[in-house]
Design a protein around this motif. Structure first.
Motif, short mmCIF file in Angstrom:
data_model
loop_
_atom_site.label_atom_id
_atom_site.label_comp_id
_atom_site.label_asym_id
_atom_site.label_seq_id
_atom_site.Cartn_x
_atom_site.Cartn_y
_atom_site.Cartn_z
N TRP A 280 0.79 -1.56 -0.12
CA TRP A 280 -0.20 -0.07 -0.06
C TRP A 280 0.89 1.17 0.29
N THR A 281 1.88 0.93 0.57
CA THR A 281 2.59 2.66 0.87
C THR A 281 4.17 2.65 -0.68
N GLY A 282 4.13 1.07 -1.00
CA GLY A 282 5.74 1.46 -2.16
C GLY A 282 6.35 0.68 -1.01
N GLN A 283 6.94 0.50 -0.78
CA GLN A 283 8.09 -0.35 0.14
C GLN A 283 8.35 -1.38 -0.35
N THR A 284 8.60 -1.41 -1.83
CA THR A 284 9.57 -2.64 -2.15
C THR A 284 10.09 -3.42 -1.68
N GLY A 285 11.17 -3.11 -0.86
CA GLY A 285 12.29 -3.42 -0.45
C GLY A 285 11.52 -4.19 1.28
N GLU A 286 11.25 -3.65 1.76
CA GLU A 286 11.05 -3.82 2.96
C GLU A 286 9.78 -5.39 2.43
N MET A 287 9.20 -5.17 2.03
CA MET A 287 8.29 -5.94 1.61
C MET A 287 9.26 -7.41 1.06
N LEU A 288 10.36 -7.50 0.15
CA LEU A 288 10.92 -8.79 0.45
C LEU A 288 11.78 -9.12 1.85
N THR A 289 12.53 -7.94 2.22
CA THR A 289 12.82 -8.42 3.46
C THR A 289 11.44 -9.23 4.53
N ILE A 290 10.43 -8.52 4.70
CA ILE A 290 9.62 -9.47 5.48
C ILE A 290 9.17 -10.85 4.83
N TRP A 291 8.78 -10.52 3.59
CA TRP A 291 9.03 -12.29 2.90
C TRP A 291 10.21 -13.22 3.15
N ALA A 292 11.05 -12.57 3.77
CA ALA A 292 12.40 -13.41 4.24
C ALA A 292 12.11 -14.08 5.21
N ILE A 293 11.33 -13.18 6.39
CA ILE A 293 11.60 -13.55 7.24
C ILE A 293 10.15 -14.55 7.88
N LEU A 294 8.94 -14.64 6.80
CA LEU A 294 8.03 -15.13 6.80
C LEU A 294 8.31 -16.41 6.22
N SER A 295 9.03 -16.20 5.81
CA SER A 295 9.45 -18.21 4.97
C SER A 295 10.45 -18.82 5.73
N ALA A 296 11.47 -18.44 6.76
CA ALA A 296 11.82 -18.73 7.70
C ALA A 296 11.21 -19.07 8.51
N ALA A 297 9.89 -18.32 9.11
CA ALA A 297 9.22 -18.49 10.07
C ALA A 297 7.71 -19.75 9.40
N MET A 298 8.01 -20.16 8.82
CA MET A 298 6.58 -21.11 7.79
C MET A 298 7.41 -22.79 7.63
N MET A 299 8.47 -22.56 7.96
CA MET A 299 9.18 -23.92 7.64
C MET A 299 9.53 -24.12 8.65
N ILE A 300 9.57 -23.26 9.92
CA ILE A 300 9.17 -24.30 11.12
C ILE A 300 8.06 -23.66 11.44
N TYR A 301 7.41 -23.36 10.93
CA TYR A 301 5.58 -23.08 11.29
C TYR A 301 5.31 -25.22 10.94
N ALA A 302 5.76 -25.28 9.43
CA ALA A 302 5.29 -26.72 8.86
C ALA A 302 5.87 -27.73 10.06
N PHE A 303 7.57 -27.56 10.08
CA PHE A 303 7.93 -28.65 10.77
C PHE A 303 7.26 -29.18 11.65
N THR A 304 7.15 -28.03 13.24
CA THR A 304 6.31 -28.15 13.88
C THR A 304 4.81 -28.54 13.98
N SER A 305 4.80 -28.74 12.93
CA SER A 305 3.13 -29.53 12.72
C SER A 305 3.11 -30.05 11.63
N TYR A 306 3.64 -31.07 11.34
CA TYR A 306 3.78 -31.72 9.95
C TYR A 306 2.96 -33.23 10.47
N THR A 307 2.23 -33.15 11.01
CA THR A 307 1.27 -34.11 11.93
C THR A 307 -0.11 -34.11 12.12
N LEU A 308 -0.04 -32.27 11.96
CA LEU A 308 -1.27 -31.76 11.89
C LEU A 308 -1.55 -31.04 10.18
N PRO A 309 -1.24 -31.94 8.99
CA PRO A 309 -1.00 -30.75 8.21
C PRO A 309 -1.59 -30.04 7.50
#
Length: 298
Positions: free
Chosen positions: A135-164
């Motif tokens: 919304w604010t046109g902060q493309t660089g920060e968007m990429l940073t946030i995506w990188a953080i979310l990617s790491a969090a998603m992998m840990i989230y998936a690893f800890t939730s694999y029994t409940l896919p």
């Protein structure tokens, strides 16, 4: 005198093949083709809850990292409010699962569906910082946030694999939202990477969940088999039958009745793990002079 073998392979023939489970069954949105499927769902939920502490640490760290990345671009109160909402969603989810595990011997399908709804709402909440960057046109920060979310998603998936369902309903929407926003900003290569990462995580979790269900079913069948053997041993001993033995898939003696051991002339403990053919062959086992009937049996 009577003799009755009990083999593990007899039970294996009735095992259910997890490879035949439908996607909806793996996700918990359809019945599993096994008896008492609700108790299996409860075991899935219980295992996912055991790893909730690691999931909580990962999400808190991810939220703090996103807040730090946006510290000069957004009102600190807004950032704090977003993190508070994320914490409330996480705490509510954990409390809900603990309550289900404490009171429910089996988990019905509607509860699995509610897990999907909760995960979807959490995914939308996690995507808010990226939406704000778009919304604010902060493309660089968007990429940073995506990188953080990617790491969090992998840990989230690893800890939730029994409940896919948590991963599919949580990670999937985040990947779609992120790739759509990145494509809108003409970051097409990064958008494809975001979608690919999300897809690989989901496929990996579904595969792991299928194997986990297979292990749960195998463990249950092994327990049932052991209970059946124990009952049969007791019944045979009480009714006066002399010979009863159990062999595994490698034809090794796994368990014998005391009367069988007495008839063979070898202590029951010594028989444990011995090849069945060796016991039957007796002294001819070391000499190699097996009767024709034993050669056919081998």
């Amino acid at each position: 005198m009577s003799a009755a073998p009990l083999t593990e392979t007899d039970h294996d023939a009735s095992q259910v093949d997890p490879a035949q489970f439908s996607l909806r069954a793996i996700l918990g949105l359809a019945d599993l083709p096994v008896p008492d499927a609700g108790s299996l769902r409860r075991q899935q939920l219980e295992r996912a809850q055991q790893l909730s502490w690691l999931r909580t640490v990962a999400l808190i760290a991810g939220g703090a990292a996103i807040g730090w990345a946006l510290r000069d671009l957004i009102n600190p109160m807004l950032s704090l409010g977003w993190m508070t909402l994320c914490a409330i969603a996480l705490i509510t989810s954990n409390m809900r699962r603990r309550k289900i595990i404490a009171v429910a011997p089996a988990v019905p399908m509607p509860l699995m569906g509610s897990e999907a709804v909760h995960a979807l709402l959490s995914a939308v909440l996690a995507s808010l910082p990226m939406l704000w960057c778009l919304w604010t046109g902060q493309t660089g920060e968007m990429l940073t946030i995506w990188a953080i979310l990617s790491a969090a998603m992998m840990i989230y998936a690893f800890t939730s694999y029994t409940l896919p369902i948590l991963t599919v309903a949580g990670v999937g929407p985040i990947g779609i939202i992120a790739s759509g926003m990145l494509a809108w900003e003409q970051q097409f290569l990064v958008a494809v990477c975001a979608l690919t990462v999300s897809g690989v995580i989901q496929i990996s979790v579904l595969t792991a969940a299928r194997h986990h269900l297979g292990n749960l079913i195998s463990d249950r069948q092994a327990v049932e088999s052991a209970e059946t053997v124990s009952l049969l041993l007791r019944e045979f001993e009480e009714t006066g039958s002399d010979w009863l033995w159990q062999i595994d898939s490698l034809r090794r003696i796994d368990r014998v009745s005391p009367r069988f051991a007495h008839a063979i002339g070898i202590d029951a403990q010594e028989l444990q793990g011995k090849p069945f053919l060796e016991v039957v062959a007796g002294e001819s086992w070391t000499k190699g002079n097996f009767p024709a009937g034993l050669r056919e049996l081998a």
